[in-house]
Design an enzyme around this catalytic site. Sequence first.
Site, mmCIF file in Angstrom:
data_model
loop_
_atom_site.group_PDB
_atom_site.id
_atom_site.type_symbol
_atom_site.label_atom_id
_atom_site.label_comp_id
_atom_site.label_asym_id
_atom_site.label_seq_id
_atom_site.Cartn_x
_atom_site.Cartn_y
_atom_site.Cartn_z
ATOM 1 N N HIS A 183 13.071 3.577 4.332
ATOM 2 C CA HIS A 183 12.131 4.348 3.982
ATOM 3 C C HIS A 183 10.456 4.275 4.829
ATOM 4 O O HIS A 183 10.516 3.014 5.909
ATOM 5 C CB HIS A 183 11.471 4.688 2.426
ATOM 6 C CG HIS A 183 11.208 3.007 2.362
ATOM 7 N ND1 HIS A 183 9.531 2.589 2.471
ATOM 8 C CD2 HIS A 183 11.883 1.952 2.300
ATOM 9 C CE1 HIS A 183 9.223 1.212 1.844
ATOM 10 N NE2 HIS A 183 10.921 0.782 1.501
ATOM 11 N N ASP B 99 7.172 5.016 3.845
ATOM 12 C CA ASP B 99 6.132 5.166 2.867
ATOM 13 C C ASP B 99 5.629 3.666 2.899
ATOM 14 O O ASP B 99 6.847 2.276 2.971
ATOM 15 C CB ASP B 99 6.339 6.360 1.729
ATOM 16 C CG ASP B 99 7.535 5.679 0.608
ATOM 17 O OD1 ASP B 99 8.509 5.375 1.800
ATOM 18 O OD2 ASP B 99 7.068 5.239 -0.986
ATOM 19 N N ASP C 3 8.412 -3.320 5.176
ATOM 20 C CA ASP C 3 8.857 -3.239 4.225
ATOM 21 C C ASP C 3 8.015 -1.355 4.085
ATOM 22 O O ASP C 3 7.565 -1.142 3.771
ATOM 23 C CB ASP C 3 8.307 -3.296 2.966
ATOM 24 C CG ASP C 3 8.801 -2.691 1.342
ATOM 25 O OD1 ASP C 3 9.846 -1.957 2.053
ATOM 26 O OD2 ASP C 3 8.322 -3.209 0.099
ATOM 27 N N GLU D 88 10.312 6.064 -1.115
ATOM 28 C CA GLU D 88 11.074 5.178 -1.524
ATOM 29 C C GLU D 88 10.102 4.295 -2.916
ATOM 30 O O GLU D 88 10.215 4.162 -3.720
ATOM 31 C CB GLU D 88 11.342 4.369 -0.822
ATOM 32 C CG GLU D 88 12.113 3.578 -1.159
ATOM 33 C CD GLU D 88 11.784 1.749 -1.562
ATOM 34 O OE1 GLU D 88 12.445 1.171 -1.921
ATOM 35 O OE2 GLU D 88 10.694 1.489 -1.429
ATOM 36 N N GLU D 89 9.058 4.202 -2.701
ATOM 37 C CA GLU D 89 8.355 2.883 -2.939
ATOM 38 C C GLU D 89 7.676 3.584 -4.712
ATOM 39 O O GLU D 89 7.083 3.020 -5.544
ATOM 40 C CB GLU D 89 7.144 2.902 -2.172
ATOM 41 C CG GLU D 89 7.069 2.122 -0.969
ATOM 42 C CD GLU D 89 7.493 0.818 -1.304
ATOM 43 O OE1 GLU D 89 7.573 -0.162 -2.102
ATOM 44 O OE2 GLU D 89 7.447 0.355 -0.402
ATOM 45 N N ASP E 102 16.209 -2.944 4.073
ATOM 46 C CA ASP E 102 15.055 -3.511 3.428
ATOM 47 C C ASP E 102 15.013 -4.089 2.345
ATOM 48 O O ASP E 102 14.927 -3.713 1.401
ATOM 49 C CB ASP E 102 15.437 -1.511 2.363
ATOM 50 C CG ASP E 102 13.554 -1.247 1.333
ATOM 51 O OD1 ASP E 102 13.381 -1.816 2.391
ATOM 52 O OD2 ASP E 102 13.595 -0.312 0.662
ATOM 53 N N HIS F 229 -15.359 4.008 -31.709
ATOM 54 C CA HIS F 229 -16.674 3.134 -31.089
ATOM 55 C C HIS F 229 -16.087 1.818 -31.954
ATOM 56 O O HIS F 229 -15.917 2.432 -33.485
ATOM 57 C CB HIS F 229 -17.687 4.071 -31.946
ATOM 58 C CG HIS F 229 -18.448 3.082 -31.188
ATOM 59 N ND1 HIS F 229 -19.035 1.496 -32.401
ATOM 60 C CD2 HIS F 229 -20.131 3.099 -30.638
ATOM 61 C CE1 HIS F 229 -20.195 0.812 -31.387
ATOM 62 N NE2 HIS F 229 -20.665 2.189 -30.630
ATOM 63 N N THR G 134 -16.471 -0.658 -25.730
ATOM 64 C CA THR G 134 -16.743 -1.682 -27.073
ATOM 65 C C THR G 134 -15.898 -0.131 -27.764
ATOM 66 O O THR G 134 -16.363 0.502 -28.576
ATOM 67 C CB THR G 134 -17.570 -2.076 -28.430
ATOM 68 O OG1 THR G 134 -18.642 -0.485 -27.993
ATOM 69 C CG2 THR G 134 -18.639 -3.062 -27.581
ATOM 70 N N ARG H 75 15.355 -5.958 -16.241
ATOM 71 C CA ARG H 75 16.631 -5.826 -14.746
ATOM 72 C C ARG H 75 17.220 -6.083 -15.429
ATOM 73 O O ARG H 75 18.016 -6.685 -16.305
ATOM 74 C CB ARG H 75 15.985 -7.176 -14.222
ATOM 75 C CG ARG H 75 13.963 -6.935 -13.569
ATOM 76 C CD ARG H 75 14.880 -5.753 -12.112
ATOM 77 N NE ARG H 75 13.001 -5.145 -11.635
ATOM 78 C CZ ARG H 75 13.122 -5.106 -11.000
ATOM 79 N NH1 ARG H 75 14.043 -4.205 -10.258
ATOM 80 N NH2 ARG H 75 11.342 -4.782 -11.245
ATOM 81 N N HIS I 263 5.163 -5.609 -0.902
ATOM 82 C CA HIS I 263 4.067 -4.712 -1.990
ATOM 83 C C HIS I 263 3.184 -5.732 -2.224
ATOM 84 O O HIS I 263 1.912 -5.977 -3.431
ATOM 85 C CB HIS I 263 4.714 -5.097 -4.054
ATOM 86 C CG HIS I 263 6.062 -3.889 -3.188
ATOM 87 N ND1 HIS I 263 6.987 -3.622 -4.634
ATOM 88 C CD2 HIS I 263 6.740 -3.220 -2.146
ATOM 89 C CE1 HIS I 263 7.403 -2.738 -4.451
ATOM 90 N NE2 HIS I 263 8.025 -2.515 -2.641
#
Lengths: 499, 499
Positions: free
Chosen positions: A116, A118, A149, A183-184, A212, A244, A351, A364, A466
């Site tokens: 990739h 991008d 990357d 890809e990203e 990659d 508020h 606030t 993961r 990244h």
Amino acid sequence: MNFLTLPFFLLGISTVHAFQYTELAQYVDSHQEEYVEALRDWVAIESDSSNVLKRADLHLMMEKVAQKLRLMGGNVELVDIGEQELPDGQMLALPKVVTAQFGNDSSKHTVCVYGHVDVQPAKKEDGWATDPYNLTDINGKLYGRGASDNKAPVLAWIHAVEAYQALSLELPVNVKFVIEGMEETGSNGLDAMILAQRDTFFSDVDYIIISDCGWLSIRPALTYGTRGNCYFFAEVQGPKQDLHSGVYGGTVIEPMIDLIGILDTLISPSGKILVPGIRDAVAPLSDEEWRMYQDIEFDIDHYKNKIGASQLMYSNKGSNNHVDVLAHMWRYPTVSIHGIEGAFSDPGTKTVIPAKVTAKFSIRQVPNMDPAMVKKQVTDYLHSVFAKRKSPNSLKVTMVIGAKPWLADTQHPLYEAGKAAVKRVFDMDPDLIREGGTIPIARTFQDVMGKSIIMMPIGGFDDGLHSQNEKMNRYNYIEGTKLFIAYLNEVSQIRKTTV
Amino acid sequence: MNFLTLPFFLLGISTVHAFQYTELAQYVDSHQEEYVEALRDWVAIESDSSNVLKRADLHLMMEKVAQKLRLMGGNVELVDIGEQELPDGQMLALPKVVTAQFGNDSSKHTVCVYGHVDVQPAKKEDGWATDPYNLTDINGKLYGRGASDNKAPVLAWIHAVEAYQALSLELPVNVKFVIEGMEETGSNGLDAMILAQRDTFFSDVDYIIISDCGWLSIRPALTYGTRGNCYFFAEVQGPKQDLHSGVYGGTVIEPMIDLIGILDTLISPSGKILVPGIRDAVAPLSDEEWRMYQDIEFDIDHYKNKIGASQLMYSNKGSNNHVDVLAHMWRYPTVSIHGIEGAFSDPGTKTVIPAKVTAKFSIRQVPNMDPAMVKKQVTDYLHSVFAKRKSPNSLKVTMVIGAKPWLADTQHPLYEAGKAAVKRVFDMDPDLIREGGTIPIARTFQDVMGKSIIMMPIGGFDDGLHSQNEKMNRYNYIEGTKLFIAYLNEVSQIRKTTV
């Protein structure tokens, strides 16, 4: 395959041509300044796929890739993969996917290199020492967004093909490219494009090669597994609109406080996942794995220095115990909480009682977890925790990404070929490593297309993907190009019968 | 004061002129379309003090206020209060403060009306039914950003003075104005300006009048207290830079998870503040207060509908018990968590481990809490909770605002005058209410300048300050103007000896 060429394959193709590695490697060495210039040219394009204002740059980037491959004589297409819908409902054209083909000899294997072009967002103000879009060589480190990357690895593959061409050497295998630009941000549109071309562009592809990712240390590596990822949104909705905090604070059960309460039940301070059932599905660490990890060169102190952490999550059993660290990086699940949408996130003070807040967190995935099961476990758990708060607010849990882990057989001929190529170029055996991150397209190629995949990284272990100050070592870029040259030859040696 | 006028004051000034309320009120009624046009003109200026890109509009707004007061013959100044420093180090001119004076008769009382003409941010896309900068009259509700907070009240005061002038009636008291343009972002520069003019512009001011709040119901109200606010930043710093959650997740103790862990210890699901010592300082609710609250007209169901909450924090003792709700809105502290800076807050998905995250939360202050003590209690507590996590990350707690609560004596002649004015205009007694929000300038006037203050709201209870679809009722605007006219006369009746 026609009948006349058949006998060659049964013997293996290696006998046909002597492999002129030395000449090819010399060619690469003598062209490295050109390669760096090519990378500078690509890095200069801010092909940030997450920033819709940079979409023109991204289109330009894809055109540039296509043009490069066309000039090399490839059979190139810019494949339209449609549009994406922005949050405000506007439609935006996706960057086209570049496909290319070099060689069409049905007597040869056909590999398809995926990459990739991008990049992740980067701004000088984020803490870059150099302009992220002006490739800067500092002591052989080429700093720039996307350098590692994934622009340099894609270029290295292109240079590998070019080198064969320059020396008028026949490519040992047919080489195809599929280069994307999203890809990203989740490879939007790529799965559909691959499926649509299953019986055309991909029909004769034998192997998929993905470069990659990165090495684990200064030793070259082959990657045989990635973790998957289940990405969740947990949205708590309270009042009709933001309030508020002075005027209403104390009378309203605040969605933000509910949300923090449930997020705090996901993982313990020491990293234990608290969602019931999640850990049950995880394949136990085998003795063989333990030994493999033990043999891998991994300097915990260096790793800690690199990220700036005085203590890691799982290195409490002694500073030399890197097995735990590797295992938790590669083959155990973990929870990360990325942020909260809808709350006040700017500098300064406001606030406000935000009316609707959405946490983004991910778990993961590793063998043998099942994203569908994880979705149910997380959703049920958070709703049960939320119910105990007796809040009048409402909770909505959605899983927006459910990517499975990927694992290859390191004894597969593709990997044996990889080991041989590493041996030839670096004169050492590669580390066999896994990757904590997710490359969802690997699962598509494997499950849906039935292709075998190898991940052959050339990026350095400290490239800062990244992050600020991403770089590609000149050494990795140049030697990586040689590795790819050697690998194409090794793949040609694989007997078709073993496929 | 000269000797000859002295006897009048000892008698009270009321005997000098008969108050022509009826004529003044008729004048107001017959000019209401002009008043609405004046408000439309002001609302059209996007005087958003939090948006540096709108600073030119804000300067224009201040000019417009000054010009209006000049045309009325006031002695007007645009006071330079310097610059503000932006996060990137750039300096930006603050909007000038408008001061004006009408009448200079030392035999009369002098009141100073404080107001502001900057507004909160607003965009149509936020969920406004109308263009927020195009005042839109729907059934007598004048929708527009800043209509109620605080442009119409400031204009109502101006119209009150104008009415006296139009009928060639002498103002019963000298009237000063101090109108600022940074209220919504913390009144940057105002304290210093007030202190600097303590012995000049403010030296002869007897009373401060603030009309920057709203009624509690359809019944007019006088406000005798505001909560203060301690605003905290809790920053957890971990890795040197943001990390990819796939690559590093599972090895790093994430700052975001630490931060959520400590935020979750601030307040219980049912609203109990968990920071030790905080609740000890709170003055107990007296029987008298309880009776006052009990007598106030407050429709819990309407309040719930307005904010869209099916259940409030402190209304569990029965739907008719509004005392608890009022008490927790006005005179008990509470914790609000506003958001987190540094984490991922955009739409979509990002797989990041943020390296440094800063929570923004605040604790509303009530008598007899002391911000300095609260600062210590919160800081010590969060550090002790954090220490138990045994995290390698670092925590920094800072209190960036420490504003005390304000409370007035409802028997003070200023309030008695207010009650009389309400009685005259609305033919009823006002609710005596408090305000959950904070108006820090009240403390400056009271503590530093030694002035007595009254808060006299004219905004409706459902005006949507700081929210989408803010509005000012035409009724409140017009009758509010009459109230101010009547109030100026009532103040003139206060014996100088009672000051």
